[in-house]
Design an enzyme around this catalytic site. Structure first.
Site, mmCIF file in Angstrom:
data_model
loop_
_atom_site.group_PDB
_atom_site.id
_atom_site.type_symbol
_atom_site.label_atom_id
_atom_site.label_comp_id
_atom_site.label_asym_id
_atom_site.label_seq_id
_atom_site.Cartn_x
_atom_site.Cartn_y
_atom_site.Cartn_z
ATOM 1 N N GLU A 158 0.882 -1.362 0.081
ATOM 2 C CA GLU A 158 0.107 0.187 0.150
ATOM 3 C C GLU A 158 0.767 1.288 -0.036
ATOM 4 O OE1 GLU A 158 -3.348 0.189 -0.490
ATOM 5 O OE2 GLU A 158 -2.610 2.335 -0.517
ATOM 6 N N LYS A 217 8.102 -1.676 -2.221
ATOM 7 C CA LYS A 217 7.669 -0.959 -1.322
ATOM 8 C C LYS A 217 8.689 -0.287 -0.163
ATOM 9 C CE LYS A 217 4.874 1.007 1.550
ATOM 10 N NZ LYS A 217 4.177 2.034 1.616
ATOM 11 N N LEU A 224 11.494 8.315 -1.020
ATOM 12 C CA LEU A 224 10.818 9.597 -0.658
ATOM 13 C C LEU A 224 11.549 10.237 0.634
ATOM 14 C CD1 LEU A 224 7.157 8.211 -0.920
ATOM 15 C CD2 LEU A 224 8.181 10.255 -2.073
ATOM 16 N N CYS A 273 6.464 4.753 9.435
ATOM 17 C CA CYS A 273 6.998 3.901 8.239
ATOM 18 C C CYS A 273 8.320 4.415 7.707
ATOM 19 C CB CYS A 273 5.676 3.857 7.319
ATOM 20 S SG CYS A 273 4.576 2.672 7.642
ATOM 21 N N ARG A 430 8.470 24.171 9.726
ATOM 22 C CA ARG A 430 8.075 23.911 8.478
ATOM 23 C C ARG A 430 7.983 24.871 7.481
ATOM 24 N NH1 ARG A 430 6.818 18.414 8.514
ATOM 25 N NH2 ARG A 430 6.189 17.781 10.323
HETATM 26 P P1 NAD Z 1 -1.651 -0.142 12.604
HETATM 27 O O1 NAD Z 1 -1.000 -0.533 13.928
HETATM 28 O O2 NAD Z 1 -2.584 1.101 12.615
HETATM 29 O O3 NAD Z 1 -2.817 -1.330 12.558
HETATM 30 C C1 NAD Z 1 -2.588 -2.860 12.473
HETATM 31 C C2 NAD Z 1 -3.591 -3.624 13.259
HETATM 32 O O4 NAD Z 1 -3.308 -4.975 13.022
HETATM 33 C C3 NAD Z 1 -3.866 -3.321 14.796
HETATM 34 O O5 NAD Z 1 -5.001 -2.876 14.839
HETATM 35 C C4 NAD Z 1 -3.527 -4.685 15.405
HETATM 36 O O6 NAD Z 1 -4.599 -4.796 16.584
HETATM 37 C C5 NAD Z 1 -3.965 -5.615 14.365
HETATM 38 N N1 NAD Z 1 -3.354 -6.873 14.455
HETATM 39 C C6 NAD Z 1 -2.105 -7.282 14.934
HETATM 40 N N2 NAD Z 1 -1.898 -8.486 14.870
HETATM 41 C C7 NAD Z 1 -3.245 -9.103 14.348
HETATM 42 C C8 NAD Z 1 -3.755 -10.412 14.303
HETATM 43 N N3 NAD Z 1 -2.780 -11.512 14.603
HETATM 44 N N4 NAD Z 1 -5.083 -10.691 14.096
HETATM 45 C C9 NAD Z 1 -6.019 -9.530 13.760
HETATM 46 N N5 NAD Z 1 -5.361 -8.180 13.925
HETATM 47 C C10 NAD Z 1 -3.999 -8.116 14.119
HETATM 48 O O7 NAD Z 1 -0.533 -0.342 11.507
HETATM 49 P P2 NAD Z 1 -0.852 0.316 9.983
HETATM 50 O O8 NAD Z 1 -0.383 1.721 10.144
HETATM 51 O O9 NAD Z 1 -2.274 0.141 9.430
HETATM 52 O O10 NAD Z 1 0.113 -0.313 9.318
HETATM 53 C C11 NAD Z 1 -0.325 -1.786 8.624
HETATM 54 C C12 NAD Z 1 0.873 -2.104 7.949
HETATM 55 O O11 NAD Z 1 0.630 -1.202 6.601
HETATM 56 C C13 NAD Z 1 2.313 -1.990 8.186
HETATM 57 O O12 NAD Z 1 3.004 -3.157 7.797
HETATM 58 C C14 NAD Z 1 2.751 -0.483 7.582
HETATM 59 O O13 NAD Z 1 4.041 -0.744 7.399
HETATM 60 C C15 NAD Z 1 2.054 -0.636 6.221
HETATM 61 N N6 NAD Z 1 1.639 0.808 5.706
HETATM 62 C C16 NAD Z 1 1.056 1.591 6.678
HETATM 63 C C17 NAD Z 1 0.843 2.750 6.028
HETATM 64 C C18 NAD Z 1 0.409 4.043 6.988
HETATM 65 O O14 NAD Z 1 0.369 5.246 6.332
HETATM 66 N N7 NAD Z 1 0.154 3.886 8.031
HETATM 67 C C19 NAD Z 1 0.867 3.094 4.885
HETATM 68 C C20 NAD Z 1 1.703 1.941 3.849
HETATM 69 C C21 NAD Z 1 1.811 0.917 4.285
HETATM 70 C C1 UGA Z 2 4.725 7.926 3.805
HETATM 71 C C2 UGA Z 2 4.749 7.441 1.953
HETATM 72 O O1 UGA Z 2 4.276 8.847 1.656
HETATM 73 C C3 UGA Z 2 3.555 6.691 1.450
HETATM 74 O O2 UGA Z 2 3.725 6.556 0.139
HETATM 75 C C4 UGA Z 2 3.706 5.359 2.228
HETATM 76 O O3 UGA Z 2 2.633 4.301 1.834
HETATM 77 C C5 UGA Z 2 3.369 5.498 3.803
HETATM 78 O O4 UGA Z 2 4.700 6.299 4.096
HETATM 79 C C6 UGA Z 2 3.647 4.076 4.448
HETATM 80 O O5 UGA Z 2 4.378 3.525 3.933
HETATM 81 O O6 UGA Z 2 3.441 4.291 5.766
HETATM 82 P P1 UGA Z 2 3.301 9.062 5.449
HETATM 83 O O7 UGA Z 2 4.149 8.506 6.134
HETATM 84 O O8 UGA Z 2 1.666 8.953 5.525
HETATM 85 O O9 UGA Z 2 3.256 8.178 3.917
HETATM 86 O O10 UGA Z 2 3.495 10.646 4.961
HETATM 87 P P2 UGA Z 2 4.376 11.339 4.032
HETATM 88 O O11 UGA Z 2 3.546 12.493 3.493
HETATM 89 O O12 UGA Z 2 5.182 10.621 3.140
HETATM 90 O O13 UGA Z 2 5.460 12.269 5.151
HETATM 91 C C7 UGA Z 2 6.073 11.524 5.789
HETATM 92 C C8 UGA Z 2 7.127 12.553 6.738
HETATM 93 O O14 UGA Z 2 7.948 13.498 5.776
HETATM 94 C C9 UGA Z 2 6.256 13.582 7.310
HETATM 95 O O15 UGA Z 2 6.582 13.771 8.721
HETATM 96 C C10 UGA Z 2 6.265 14.744 6.555
HETATM 97 O O16 UGA Z 2 6.106 15.747 7.581
HETATM 98 C C11 UGA Z 2 7.650 14.678 6.042
HETATM 99 N N1 UGA Z 2 8.009 15.517 4.887
HETATM 100 C C12 UGA Z 2 7.328 15.051 3.755
HETATM 101 C C13 UGA Z 2 8.781 16.372 4.848
HETATM 102 O O17 UGA Z 2 9.416 16.706 5.820
HETATM 103 N N2 UGA Z 2 9.113 17.317 3.732
HETATM 104 C C14 UGA Z 2 8.491 16.970 2.361
HETATM 105 O O18 UGA Z 2 8.961 17.554 1.406
HETATM 106 C C15 UGA Z 2 7.596 16.053 2.469
#
Ligand code: NAD
Ligand code: UGA
Length: 457
Positions: A158, A217, A224, A273, A430
């Site tokens: 994602e 990923k 970034l 992340c 910022r």
């Molecule tokens: P999160 O902590 O918000 O959510 C994960 C959920 O999984 C929790 O609610 C937890 O209780 C649940 N969980 C854990 N073990 C479980 C199990 N065995 N059965 C059922 N539920 C269970 O995490 P998130 O931010 O949603 O991230 C999830 C994944 O996606 C991570 O690998 C992260 O790196 C990736 N990711 C996150 C983002 C983001 O913006 N947060 C974007 C892209 C990818």
């Molecule tokens: C980032 C990636 O942008 C997503 O594509 C990815 O899916 C996600 O991580 C993930 O794997 O969790 P996110 O962390 O939600 O998303 O937010 P960003 O917009 O990427 O910002 C990350 C950090 O960088 C923030 O603290 C932001 O303020 C900072 N940033 C971003 C800067 O300091 N300068 C910039 O120019 C851009």
């Protein structure tokens, strides 16, 4: 076409992603499960567990129609044709790889649950961010004693960013689908493509080999973050040379080969992340004996830590080398605007640094105060939380802008200044405020990568 979709993990990714699939594909039944009862209760209430613009609408339209939130994992697994796994994969805090490798315990427990309860063939989709080659481990866990049931593992990372998650899900730059190149692998891949094709053009759906998908990923996040560290590293040089980082960022970004995005200087990147995924990449490189490659990416994290630390040090230096007893108001605690998420927020580290300097800290944020309170529990410091920025800044010595919330650009800074202690400081972490105007009002103004503006010699 498969009709039952299950997602394991109802977090920042699982919730919004499944809400979008349910919204765009009313013909499917989508169930989101979690082991955390409170989280599921929140998803079923009027107060969703996460703040994300546009999410409420989509959830409210689809919930109860074809979108369900439940803790009933066993039944969910039995009913599903396709299972997305979106559990957390944080940095490991113990044992081998501590502080770097991904902690795969939640991942493996989800795989074991699937194996235990599945009684028909399933497609398993890796939605979580994982080290390259995890699908192989997943296949092994799933096929250990599974009898006649066949599991086909796909990788579908994602790329949504918080704050714009719904826009990103509705109109992604690309959807990456990694599969085995076997008959069953390609068939499963086509089924997943079929889901996304309900609203995304085929030109944006990228079928690739499963290892490329997993690794892409990590690489996308590393690239970034690298841009942010690159511009932040140059901001330090600007502060020594009277060059202006905004001018440099703009001019460099106008080169169409480079592009202007992700070149905003800041107090460092935060979020759950970037750091964890780069450390994971570094660990993988070390594991495969690629020391130079590991060192290269480690540099991105090191610069980020340097930038975070530097910000508070600048405050200290410019406020006559003592912050003890001074009142510092933080404008923003979320790791970026438009989210209440505070995971790895630079504001968290700044608060700790300010606490070490014995400053009094007042935290203001429109969405993140509940998380901030939680994060700072147990910190031995004088910390208070006030949502209203005018009230928060009153009687303070300095304001530090930590999050680029739009509302901070529109405040009446003359009014704020009048209610603050003198001399009065503002540190724009910022670079979003009108510095010239602030200086004219009377503030001593410091930003990232620009010459400071002071009223004293
Ligand atoms: P999160 O902590 O918000 O959510 C994960 C959920 O999984 C929790 O609610 C937890 O209780 C649940 N969980 C854990 N073990 C479980 C199990 N065995 N059965 C059922 N539920 C269970 O995490 P998130 O931010 O949603 O991230 C999830 C994944 O996606 C991570 O690998 C992260 O790196 C990736 N990711 C996150 C983002 C983001 O913006 N947060 C974007 C892209 C990818
Ligand atoms: C980032 C990636 O942008 C997503 O594509 C990815 O899916 C996600 O991580 C993930 O794997 O969790 P996110 O962390 O939600 O998303 O937010 P960003 O917009 O990427 O910002 C990350 C950090 O960088 C923030 O603290 C932001 O303020 C900072 N940033 C971003 C800067 O300091 N300068 C910039 O120019 C851009």
């Amino acid at each position: 076409m498969n009709k039952h979709i299950l997602c394991i993990g109802a977090g920042y990714v699982g919730g919004p992603t499944m809400a979008m699939i349910a919204h765009k594909c009313p013909q499917y039944k989508v169930t989101v499960t979690d082991i955390n009862q409170q989280r599921i209760d929140q998803w079923n209430s009027d107060e969703l567990p996460i703040y994300e613009p546009g999410l409420d609408d989509v959830v409210k339209k689809a919930r109860g129609r074809n979108l369900f939130f439940s803790t009933e994992l066993e039944q969910g697994i039995k009913d599903a044709d396709i299972i997305f796994v979106s559990v957390n994969t944080p940095t490991k805090e113990f044992g081998e790889g501590k502080g770097m490798a991904a902690d795969l315990q939640y991942w493996e427990s989800a795989a074991r649950l699937i194996r235990k309860h599945a009684n028909s063939d399933k497609i398993i989709v890796e939605k979580s961010t994982l080290p390259v080659k995890t699908a192989l481990a997943m296949e092994r866990v799933l096929s250990a004693g599974s009898g006649d049931v066949h599991f086909e593992v796909l990788s579908n990372p994602e790329f949504l960013a918080e704050g714009t998650a719904m826009l990103d899900l509705e109109n992604p730059d690309r959807v990456l689908i990694g599969s085995r190149e076997t008959d069953t692998g390609l068939k499963a891949r086509d089924q997943l493509i079929g889901i996304y094709a309900n609203w995304i053009g085929h030109d944006k759906i990228l079928p690739v080999n499963i290892w490329s998908s997993e690794l892409t990923k990590l690489v996308a996040n590393a690239f970034l973050a690298q841009r942010v560290s690159s511009i932040n590293s140059i901001s330090a040089l600007c502060e020594k040379t009277d060059a202006d980082i905004s001018e440099i960022s703009r001019a460099v970004g106008m080169d169409s080969r480079i592009g202007g995005k992700f070149l905003n200087p800041s107090i460092g990147f935060g979020g759950s992340c970037f750091k964890k995924d780069i450390l994971n990449l570094v660990y993988l490189c070390q594991y495969y004996g690629l020391k130079e490659v590991a060192d290269y990416w480690q540099g991105v994290v090191s610069i980020n830590e340097y930038q975070q630390k530097r910000f508070v040090l600048n405050m200290l230096n410019n406020m006559f080398n003592t912050l003890a007893g001074k009142k510092i108001c933080l404008f923003g605690f979320a790791f970026k605007a438009n989210t209440g998420d505070t995971r790895e927020s630079p504001a968290f580290y700044a608060t700790h640094q300010l606490a070490e300097e014995k400053a009094k800290i007042i935290i203001s944020d429109p969405k993140a105060i509940p998380n901030a309170r939680n994060d700072l529990q147990g910190l031995d410091a004088d910390v208070s939380f006030i949502e209203d920025p005018y009230e928060a800044a009153a009687d303070c010595d300095a304001i530090a802008v930590m999050t680029e919330w739009k509302l901070y650009e529109k405040l009446d800074y003359r009014k704020i200044y009048n209610n603050m202690r003198k001399p009065t400081f503002i540190f724009d972490g910022r670079n979003v405020l009108d510095h010239k105007k602030l200086f004219e009002i009377g503030f001593n103004v410091f930003s990232v990568g620009k010459p400071g503006m002071t009223h004293y010699e």
